[in-house]
Design an enzyme around this catalytic site. Structure first.
Site, PDB file in Angstrom:
ATOM      1  N   TYR A 144       0.773  -1.268   0.074  1.00 23.05           N
ATOM      2  CA  TYR A 144      -0.046  -0.115   0.052  1.00 23.05           C
ATOM      3  C   TYR A 144       0.789   1.253  -0.104  1.00 23.05           C
ATOM      4  CZ  TYR A 144      -2.860   3.864   1.741  1.00 23.05           C
ATOM      5  OH  TYR A 144      -3.560   5.154   1.877  1.00 23.05           O
ATOM      6  N   LYS A 148       1.374   4.012  -3.033  1.00 25.10           N
ATOM      7  CA  LYS A 148       1.077   5.578  -2.857  1.00 25.10           C
ATOM      8  C   LYS A 148       2.197   6.223  -3.094  1.00 25.10           C
ATOM      9  CE  LYS A 148      -2.554   6.867  -1.786  1.00 25.10           C
ATOM     10  NZ  LYS A 148      -3.840   7.023  -2.553  1.00 25.10           N
TER      11      LYS A 148
END
Length: 338
Positions: A144, A148
């Site tokens: 994640y 990002k």
């Protein structure tokens, strides 16, 4: 002769049926803007908003949706601290963002506000009063965070092209009415075996109430113009009131009538248990799974300082958090127990 300013153009919100996205949609629609939502399998919740059943991995469809749009607010994201859904996270968080950038180019979109994450600078160590001068994390702690980071870098590089004015906002632990992830997880535990505090309350964390995030997004959209200090910049967006994670959880639960948090698990035991759970999931499960806090990333996050300065957002965006932390806690509790 003075001419009136032209009316602000349409806003497209990716992930407009999610927690942050739906709040953004309501705010812009309430302000009289024409709003389009891009979200797969979304149930329309307003008659004055156009809902498009569209995944941001569909680049051609997204480009068509952006025709005639003035501003894109890019909220769509797969959020998971385990890596069982790393393929989906990279496809959506990074690949989908690249599709958003291409759609902005092709559609001549004037402004892009990208919703990033404060985790892009987190390396598993204490972050105390961090600011935007911090480098991106080099230690890979989760797919994640890595996806990002890649997405935000692409957005800020895209801003330098000059075709679309773009910036990135980095909210941290967003809470409030309508939350579909953080709060439901807490309530499931409170209603089940009970909340178990991990580690101690010596480490502080930032939180941000949903209305303050929406205010920052609208302020960024208002300030985004070629040549302004906002274009090409990233901004931390928090309440600016750091607090121990489980102190926050306890305040929220007691406001809803639950007892204080009594149980505690040592950090080492929680970290080891999270490792076993992750090993299990890596063998028997793939794809997105419900979040329960049992990941090594989450356990480490709970036991390090991670709070940030918001001076830059105050200065450049002319924004400030208008809902204080305690007020947000009370409003959230009232909405849940209503």
């Amino acid at each position: 002769m003075n001419h009136p300013e032209p009316a602000a153009g349409p806003v497209l919100v990716t992930g407009g049926c999610g927690f942050i996205g739906s709040a953004v949609v309501r705010a812009f629609a309430d302000a009289g803007r024409e709003v389009r939502v891009v979200n797969p399998r979304c149930r329309p919740f307003r008659d004055d908003v156009q809902f498009l059943d569209l995944d941001i991995r569909n680049g051609a469809g997204l480009a068509e949706a952006c025709n005639g749009v003035e501003t894109v607010v890019h909220c769509a994201s797969v959020v998971q601290t385990r890596n069982t859904a790393q393929h989906e996270m990279w496809e959506v968080n990074h690949g989908g963002t690249r599709n958003v950038l291409d759609a902005c180019r092709r559609g001549r979109v004037r402004k892009l506000v990208h919703i990033s994450s404060a985790s892009v600078v987190y390396e598993g160590r204490d972050l105390e009063a961090g600011d935007e001068g911090l480098p991106y994390a080099k230690a890979s702690l989760s797919a994640y965070a890595d996806s990002k980071i890649a997405a935000e870098q692409d957005v800020l590089e895209f801003a330098a092209e000059g075709s679309t004015s773009a910036c990135a906002l980095r909210p941290h632990l967003v809470f409030g009415p309508g939350d579909t992830r953080f709060l439901p997880n807490i309530l499931r535990r409170a209603d089940g075996a009970g909340i178990r505090e991990v580690g101690t309350r010596s480490k502080l964390s930032d939180f941000v109430y949903i209305d303050n995030v929406v205010d920052a997004i609208m302020a960024a959209e208002d300030q985004l113009e070629p040549g302004t200090p906002v274009c090409g910049q990233a901004y931390f967006v928090t309440n600016g009131e750091p607090i121990a994670f489980f102190e926050f959880v306890e305040r929220l639960l007691t406001a809803m009538g639950y007892p204080p948090v009594r149980k505690r698990v040592p950090y080492w035991l929680a970290y080891a248990g999270a490792g076993l759970v992750e090993a299990f999931h890596s063998v028997v499960r793939t794809g997105e799974t419900s979040e329960d806090g049992l990941s090594r990333f989450a356990v480490r996050y709970l036991n390090t300082h991670h709070y940030f300065r918001i001076d830059k957002a105050r200065r450049d965006l002319h924004w400030r958090p208008r809902t204080a932390l305690e007020q947000g806690i009370q409003q959230t509790a009232a909405a849940v127990t209503r």
